[in-house]
Scaffold this active site. Sequence first.
Site, PDB file in Angstrom:
ATOM      1  N   GLY A 116     -32.648 -31.349  12.332  1.00  0.00           N
ATOM      2  CA  GLY A 116     -32.613 -30.555  13.567  1.00  0.00           C
ATOM      3  C   GLY A 116     -31.915 -29.216  13.379  1.00  0.00           C
ATOM      4  N   ALA A 152     -29.861 -33.726  13.840  1.00  0.00           N
ATOM      5  CA  ALA A 152     -29.605 -34.475  15.073  1.00  0.00           C
ATOM      6  C   ALA A 152     -28.463 -35.445  14.786  1.00  0.00           C
ATOM      7  CB  ALA A 152     -30.860 -35.241  15.471  1.00  0.00           C
ATOM      8  N   GLU A 159     -34.524 -27.030  11.934  1.00  0.00           N
ATOM      9  CA  GLU A 159     -35.475 -26.763  13.026  1.00  0.00           C
ATOM     10  C   GLU A 159     -34.894 -25.772  14.032  1.00  0.00           C
ATOM     11  OE1 GLU A 159     -35.746 -31.077  13.520  1.00  0.00           O
ATOM     12  OE2 GLU A 159     -37.916 -30.833  13.657  1.00  0.00           O
TER      13      GLU A 159
HETATM   14  N1  COA Z   1     -25.183 -36.927  12.490  1.00  0.00           N
HETATM   15  C1  COA Z   1     -23.972 -37.457  12.734  1.00  0.00           C
HETATM   16  N2  COA Z   1     -22.930 -37.291  11.898  1.00  0.00           N
HETATM   17  C2  COA Z   1     -23.138 -36.556  10.787  1.00  0.00           C
HETATM   18  C3  COA Z   1     -24.364 -35.965  10.484  1.00  0.00           C
HETATM   19  C4  COA Z   1     -25.425 -36.167  11.408  1.00  0.00           C
HETATM   20  N3  COA Z   1     -26.624 -35.643  11.204  1.00  0.00           N
HETATM   21  N4  COA Z   1     -24.252 -35.301   9.310  1.00  0.00           N
HETATM   22  C5  COA Z   1     -22.983 -35.476   8.910  1.00  0.00           C
HETATM   23  N5  COA Z   1     -22.303 -36.216   9.799  1.00  0.00           N
HETATM   24  C6  COA Z   1     -20.906 -36.643   9.717  1.00  0.00           C
HETATM   25  C7  COA Z   1     -20.700 -37.699   8.632  1.00  0.00           C
HETATM   26  O1  COA Z   1     -21.041 -38.986   9.121  1.00  0.00           O
HETATM   27  C8  COA Z   1     -19.218 -37.554   8.350  1.00  0.00           C
HETATM   28  O2  COA Z   1     -18.500 -38.193   9.381  1.00  0.00           O
HETATM   29  P1  COA Z   1     -17.175 -39.054   9.021  1.00  0.00           P
HETATM   30  O3  COA Z   1     -16.223 -38.039   8.449  1.00  0.00           O
HETATM   31  O4  COA Z   1     -16.757 -39.582  10.353  1.00  0.00           O
HETATM   32  O5  COA Z   1     -17.604 -40.075   8.031  1.00  0.00           O
HETATM   33  C9  COA Z   1     -18.998 -36.041   8.515  1.00  0.00           C
HETATM   34  O6  COA Z   1     -20.090 -35.563   9.285  1.00  0.00           O
HETATM   35  C10 COA Z   1     -19.004 -35.303   7.190  1.00  0.00           C
HETATM   36  O7  COA Z   1     -20.186 -35.627   6.494  1.00  0.00           O
HETATM   37  P2  COA Z   1     -20.217 -36.211   4.988  1.00  0.00           P
HETATM   38  O8  COA Z   1     -21.504 -36.946   4.809  1.00  0.00           O
HETATM   39  O9  COA Z   1     -18.960 -36.943   4.692  1.00  0.00           O
HETATM   40  O10 COA Z   1     -20.220 -34.833   4.186  1.00  0.00           O
HETATM   41  P3  COA Z   1     -20.824 -34.568   2.734  1.00  0.00           P
HETATM   42  O11 COA Z   1     -20.381 -33.218   2.348  1.00  0.00           O
HETATM   43  O12 COA Z   1     -20.542 -35.711   1.829  1.00  0.00           O
HETATM   44  O13 COA Z   1     -22.437 -34.553   2.959  1.00  0.00           O
HETATM   45  C11 COA Z   1     -24.468 -33.914   4.094  1.00  0.00           C
HETATM   46  C12 COA Z   1     -23.007 -33.559   3.743  1.00  0.00           C
HETATM   47  C13 COA Z   1     -24.964 -32.889   5.067  1.00  0.00           C
HETATM   48  C14 COA Z   1     -25.322 -33.872   2.816  1.00  0.00           C
HETATM   49  C15 COA Z   1     -24.518 -35.333   4.702  1.00  0.00           C
HETATM   50  O14 COA Z   1     -23.544 -35.403   5.746  1.00  0.00           O
HETATM   51  C16 COA Z   1     -25.827 -35.725   5.277  1.00  0.00           C
HETATM   52  O15 COA Z   1     -26.737 -36.053   4.535  1.00  0.00           O
HETATM   53  N6  COA Z   1     -25.967 -35.692   6.626  1.00  0.00           N
HETATM   54  C17 COA Z   1     -27.139 -36.141   7.312  1.00  0.00           C
HETATM   55  C18 COA Z   1     -28.227 -35.106   7.225  1.00  0.00           C
HETATM   56  C19 COA Z   1     -29.490 -35.606   7.895  1.00  0.00           C
HETATM   57  O16 COA Z   1     -30.085 -36.583   7.494  1.00  0.00           O
HETATM   58  N7  COA Z   1     -29.904 -34.894   8.938  1.00  0.00           N
HETATM   59  C20 COA Z   1     -31.106 -35.193   9.648  1.00  0.00           C
HETATM   60  C21 COA Z   1     -30.850 -36.092  10.781  1.00  0.00           C
HETATM   61  S1  COA Z   1     -32.353 -36.475  11.613  1.00  0.00           S
END
Ligand code: COA
Length: 260
Positions: free
Chosen positions: A112, A67, A115
């Site tokens: 999400g 999400a 999911e």
């Molecule tokens: N919602 C909003 N933005 C998200 C996102 C999410 N769930 N997941 C990633 N993004 C965004 C990041 O904020 C980043 O934005 P920015 O470039 O403006 O800073 C961009 O996507 C790239 O993500 P980044 O974290 O820099 O990539 P990474 O390769 O270092 O890490 C993940 C990848 C997937 C491990 C990490 O982004 C992450 O943990 N995301 C959240 C996952 C999560 O908790 N999902 C459940 C939500 S309920």
Amino acid sequence: MEYQNLLTELRDGVLIVTINRPKALNALNKGTLADLRQLFGTDALAIDGLKGVVLTGAGEKAFVAGADITEFTTIDVQGGLEMAQNGHDIFFLIERFSKPVIAAVNGFALGGGCELAMACHMRIAGERAKFGQPEVNLGIIPGYGGTQRLVQYVGKGKALELLMTADMIGAEEAHRLGLANHVVAQGEEVNKALEILTKIGKKAPVAIAKVIECVNTYFEDGEDGFKKEVVEFARTVGTEDFREGASAFLEKRKANFQGK
Ligand code: COA
């Protein structure tokens, strides 16, 4: 079909849907969820002769990274209820869709995103796919069916471990656990999904729809899937497709199903 965050392509009767927010790793914001509701609730139903749907994510990194966390900053308890209910309604549209829906998981499928993949009828994982439910890292639990569907695929013990540790698992482990149907070379996820949908597309459409309904009934509270199977089996016996299928077998020719 016009969407804010989805790209669609109809290829040989299969609708390929790409969630297109690669800069946010295809995170599900309100607009994307509205698009998915419009697609599975209305638009895809109107496509004549549709064989199935493939769902994938844009870019190299992610299927869907969850999400959209930027929308969480102002949410309250009432907002949480509405958000989860909305997600549930949309994901049920996918799970109950009468044509097969396959997730082509080309990268992160987290929260999400995992999911969403689990609401699809099958999951094809690219070698670099990663699945996980990291919500407890944020202080919440999954709200789009994760606590229920993960148990269905991997069993209670492993589901509790994944939900409580927030550990991500790779494609091979997802396959070993029964979460991914197949693991393919990175970039081949959509092709594998198309191969499966082409095969299913040659079967009788009413029978395919009834398979989906009956299997879903197994997981519905208070419903008797065996009774449902008796009723739906009888319905398929009454179809023109059954007469065609049986005649084709006896005449040693390929069946030409009309979906009636
Ligand atoms: N919602 C909003 N933005 C998200 C996102 C999410 N769930 N997941 C990633 N993004 C965004 C990041 O904020 C980043 O934005 P920015 O470039 O403006 O800073 C961009 O996507 C790239 O993500 P980044 O974290 O820099 O990539 P990474 O390769 O270092 O890490 C993940 C990848 C997937 C491990 C990490 O982004 C992450 O943990 N995301 C959240 C996952 C999560 O908790 N999902 C459940 C939500 S309920």
